[in-house]
Write a protein that holds these residues in place. Structure first.
Motif, PDB file in Angstrom:
ATOM      1  N   UNK A  20       0.731  -1.259   0.238  1.00 55.26           N
ATOM      2  CA  UNK A  20       0.027  -0.082  -0.069  1.00 55.26           C
ATOM      3  C   UNK A  20       0.990   1.239   0.154  1.00 55.26           C
ATOM      4  N   UNK A  21       0.129   2.306  -0.661  1.00 54.92           N
ATOM      5  CA  UNK A  21       0.981   3.537  -0.798  1.00 54.92           C
ATOM      6  C   UNK A  21       0.163   4.727   0.054  1.00 54.92           C
ATOM      7  N   UNK A  22      -0.909   4.360   0.686  1.00 54.49           N
ATOM      8  CA  UNK A  22      -1.851   5.302   1.383  1.00 54.49           C
ATOM      9  C   UNK A  22      -2.888   5.525   0.731  1.00 54.49           C
ATOM     10  N   UNK A  23      -2.834   5.552  -0.611  1.00 52.44           N
ATOM     11  CA  UNK A  23      -3.966   5.849  -1.736  1.00 52.44           C
ATOM     12  C   UNK A  23      -4.737   4.640  -2.253  1.00 52.44           C
ATOM     13  N   UNK A  24      -3.713   3.525  -2.562  1.00 57.25           N
ATOM     14  CA  UNK A  24      -4.333   2.062  -3.019  1.00 57.25           C
ATOM     15  C   UNK A  24      -3.672   1.039  -2.125  1.00 57.25           C
ATOM     16  N   UNK A  25      -4.210   0.010  -2.347  1.00 52.57           N
ATOM     17  CA  UNK A  25      -3.733  -1.250  -1.755  1.00 52.57           C
ATOM     18  C   UNK A  25      -3.665  -2.316  -2.884  1.00 52.57           C
ATOM     19  N   UNK A  26      -2.631  -2.944  -3.153  1.00 57.89           N
ATOM     20  CA  UNK A  26      -2.413  -3.987  -4.124  1.00 57.89           C
ATOM     21  C   UNK A  26      -2.166  -5.145  -3.630  1.00 57.89           C
ATOM     22  N   UNK A  27      -2.679  -6.244  -4.331  1.00 59.47           N
ATOM     23  CA  UNK A  27      -2.112  -7.659  -3.811  1.00 59.47           C
ATOM     24  C   UNK A  27      -1.161  -8.072  -4.771  1.00 59.47           C
ATOM     25  N   UNK A  28       0.294  -8.257  -4.216  1.00 59.36           N
ATOM     26  CA  UNK A  28       1.255  -8.543  -5.267  1.00 59.36           C
ATOM     27  C   UNK A  28       1.774  -9.845  -4.707  1.00 59.36           C
TER      28      UNK A  28
END
Length: 193
Positions: free
Chosen positions: A16-24
């Protein structure tokens, strides 16, 4: 002929970067040398046998890659719960995910997500912590780039399950049916000659 046999595991993690969360995915691999015949069938057989004897862990992917001079075979298996869409058709190292708004003929990058460490992207889930106004998403990996439209993020799940057995139609015996007709019409049984 000698070949290289690789076991490649992808284990999910959320970035996450605070704006979006991504499943990696995090990559872990091991490899060894193997002896194969000089044809593609032996490579496929070795990859399939290795995958069946070493299945993936729950909630992860496992790929088996067999490479000999001039030939390469990759077979994969596994799955991750909660995944909504395929971001890239072939797993690759993620460079960035750009959210783009198109105004007129000029595209403008509204937000750019860069992974905090070396990560693999394949199928994923994007969740937004803040509202973003965008028209398309550009996913860039080390191998290729792909444009995704907002309606592609939530695809309908394929139903995998048991099919319901159809009910059999109950048929009355012909004798009962013809007797009932005879009673209604008052006709007698015809004799054959």
């Amino acid at each position: 002929m000698k070949a290289i046999l690789k076991l490649i595991d992808f284990k999910p993690r959320v970035s996450s970067d605070g704006v979006i969360s991504v499943l990696l995915y995090e990559l872990s691999e091991s490899w060894r040398e193997a002896e194969v015949d000089n044809n593609i069938d032996s490579l496929i057989a070795l990859a399939g046998n290795t995958l069946s004897t070493n299945p993936p862990e729950a909630n992860s992917y496992r790929f088996v890659e067999v490479e000999a001079p001039g030939s390469k075979v990759v077979i994969g298996e596994g799955g991750v719960e909660g995944v909504e869409t395929v971001l890239i058709p072939v797993p690759g190292y993620l460079r960035s995910i750009k959210f783009i708004k198109v105004s007129g003929e000029n595209p403008v990058v509204v937000h750019e997500f860069k992974p905090d460490s070396t990560s693999i992207v394949y199928d994923s889930t994007l969740s937004f912590n803040k509202q973003l106004d965008y028209d398309l998403i550009l996913v860039e990996t080390s191998e290729l780039s792909r444009i995704i439209f907002p309606h592609e993020l939530l695809l309908e799940r394929v139903r995998v399950g048991e099919k319901k057995a159809r009910k059999k139609r109950r048929k009355r015996s012909k004798k009962v049916k013809t007797r009932a007709r005879r009673r209604k019409t008052g006709r007698k049984k015809r004799s054959r000659r």
